[in-house]
Design an enzyme around this catalytic site. Structure first.
Site, PDB file in Angstrom:
ATOM      1  N   LYS A 225     -20.423 -11.388  16.684  1.00 59.00           N
ATOM      2  CA  LYS A 225     -21.533 -12.037  17.389  1.00 59.00           C
ATOM      3  C   LYS A 225     -21.273 -13.520  17.628  1.00 59.00           C
ATOM      4  CE  LYS A 225     -25.149  -8.710  16.648  1.00 59.00           C
ATOM      5  NZ  LYS A 225     -26.367  -8.296  15.954  1.00 59.00           N
ATOM      6  N   ARG A 259     -23.152  -3.044   9.694  1.00 53.61           N
ATOM      7  CA  ARG A 259     -22.829  -2.486  11.016  1.00 53.61           C
ATOM      8  C   ARG A 259     -21.697  -3.314  11.622  1.00 53.61           C
ATOM      9  NH1 ARG A 259     -24.202  -3.493  16.293  1.00 53.61           N
ATOM     10  NH2 ARG A 259     -24.587  -1.695  17.630  1.00 53.61           N
TER      11      ARG A 259
HETATM   12  C1  8Y7 Z   1     -27.552  -4.861  16.148  1.00 51.55           C
HETATM   13  C2  8Y7 Z   1     -27.942  -3.560  16.519  1.00 51.55           C
HETATM   14  C3  8Y7 Z   1     -26.831  -4.491  18.155  1.00 51.55           C
HETATM   15  C4  8Y7 Z   1     -27.945  -5.345  14.872  1.00 51.55           C
HETATM   16  C5  8Y7 Z   1     -28.996  -3.197  14.494  1.00 51.55           C
HETATM   17  C6  8Y7 Z   1     -24.004  -6.176  19.013  1.00 51.55           C
HETATM   18  C7  8Y7 Z   1     -27.694  -2.134  18.541  1.00 51.55           C
HETATM   19  C8  8Y7 Z   1     -25.279  -6.192  19.715  1.00 51.55           C
HETATM   20  N1  8Y7 Z   1     -26.843  -5.421  17.184  1.00 51.55           N
HETATM   21  N2  8Y7 Z   1     -28.657  -2.742  15.704  1.00 51.55           N
HETATM   22  N3  8Y7 Z   1     -27.490  -3.348  17.777  1.00 51.55           N
HETATM   23  N4  8Y7 Z   1     -28.658  -4.468  14.086  1.00 51.55           N
HETATM   24  N5  8Y7 Z   1     -29.701  -2.427  13.657  1.00 51.55           N
HETATM   25  O1  8Y7 Z   1     -23.341  -7.233  19.103  1.00 51.55           O
HETATM   26  O2  8Y7 Z   1     -27.692  -6.472  14.459  1.00 51.55           O
HETATM   27  O3  8Y7 Z   1     -23.604  -5.207  18.377  1.00 51.55           O
HETATM   28  S1  8Y7 Z   1     -26.123  -4.626  19.741  1.00 51.55           S
END
Ligand code: 8Y7
Length: 287
Positions: A225, A259
């Site tokens: 990010k 994640r």
């Molecule tokens: C997150 C996410 C994204 C996060 C959860 C990216 C779908 C942007 N970021 N879901 N999703 N938490 N739970 O850079 O921080 O992955 S999308």
């Protein structure tokens, strides 16, 4: 907590691998799984297999890009991107598939083809979303976001960052439990980068332990990010070390699920964390 009939002990932190099936993904591990609107299903399956073998407990499949300013897609388009892939993964790989969606229709169809978790960056605020999750009886991750993806980074504004995120999550948890979703089916996420300034994101990373007061599993996503880019000056594909460092800062405050795009490396970091944590006689990591 049960996911696709698997009892996962979230006291031991787990890794969630990211699989973006979007045209305009912010970052997808350098791979594209959509070409001229067509899903490259075998390529996506290979990537899933690799993340699974590297130690991912969950694979988060997303068809709608939530990057700041991303173009909206129809439910039909999202469905076409996500549902056949979830079905294919479940038939071939013994991994828990999380669906990154805000759409009740996608949640319901996803459950039918074997999804084990709903990951909603809008915390089930779309009409019908709470009811859809209740029907599926699946666990759900409620994420905090200020505003909507298109405009969330225009002027994020908090009078008290941590308290406002906590209050938002408490409200969403209570909306869910009132509607019949079990509290022990809920995972929370403060939503790094979603309607937050650079300073907000840094404060949040240092104060993740505050979210443990809700006594629910805590998920974080910082992988590649922009906050990591702002700290290090590195482009998206060079943010691995920064992402690992951030993940460890989270783990030390009690994060339960990380994640990430970089599963194998995150698993190594987790092993180092666990080795030290389990040696409780010598170290107190107070988690
Ligand atoms: C997150 C996410 C994204 C996060 C959860 C990216 C779908 C942007 N970021 N879901 N999703 N938490 N739970 O850079 O921080 O992955 S999308």
């Amino acid at each position: 907590m049960f996911f696709s009939d698997k009892n996962i002990n979230l006291e031991i932190p787990q890794v969630m691998g990211i699989l973006n099936v979007t045209h305009d993904s912010f970052s997808d591990g350098g791979e594209i799984f959509l070409e001229s609107g067509k899903l490259l299903i075998d390529k996506a399956l290979k990537r899933t297999e690799l993340m699974h073998q590297s130690g991912a407990t969950f694979i988060d499949v997303g068809g709608e890009s939530t990057r700041p300013g991303a173009i909206k897609i129809s439910t039909e388009e999202e469905m076409n991107r996500v549902i056949p892939l979830v079905e294919k993964i479940r038939k071939n790989i013994d991994v828990i598939v999380s669906i990154d969606t805000s759409s009740p229709e996608v949640m319901l169809e996803g459950a039918k083809v074997g999804a084990g978790l709903i990951n909603d960056v809008r915390a089930l605020q779309r009409p019908g979303a709470i009811e859809a999750v209740r029907k599926t009886q699946l666990p759900v991750c409620l994420m905090h976001m200020q505003g909507e993806p298109a405009t969330m980074q225009v002027a994020p504004n908090y009078s008290s960052l941590i308290n406002e995120i906590l209050q938002f999550l408490e409200k969403r948890i209570s909306a869910c439990t009132k509607a019949g979703i079990d509290r022990d089916q809920i995972i929370i996420d403060p939503g790094f980068g979603f309607g937050k300034t650079h300073e907000d994101n840094i404060e949040l990373l240092g104060r993740l332990a505050a979210f443990k007061t809700l006594k629910l599993p805590l998920l974080i996503g910082l992988s590649r990010k922009s906050m990591l880019g702002l700290i290090t000056g590195k482009s998206t594909e060079r943010r691995l070390a920064a992402g690992i460092s951030a993940a460890v800062i989270g783990l030390m405050q009690g994060v339960n699920i990380v994640r990430t795009h970089d599963v194998a490396e995150t698993i190594d970091a987790l092993k180092v964390y666990l080795a030290v944590k389990n040696n409780e006689l010598k170290f107190d990591l107070s988690t």
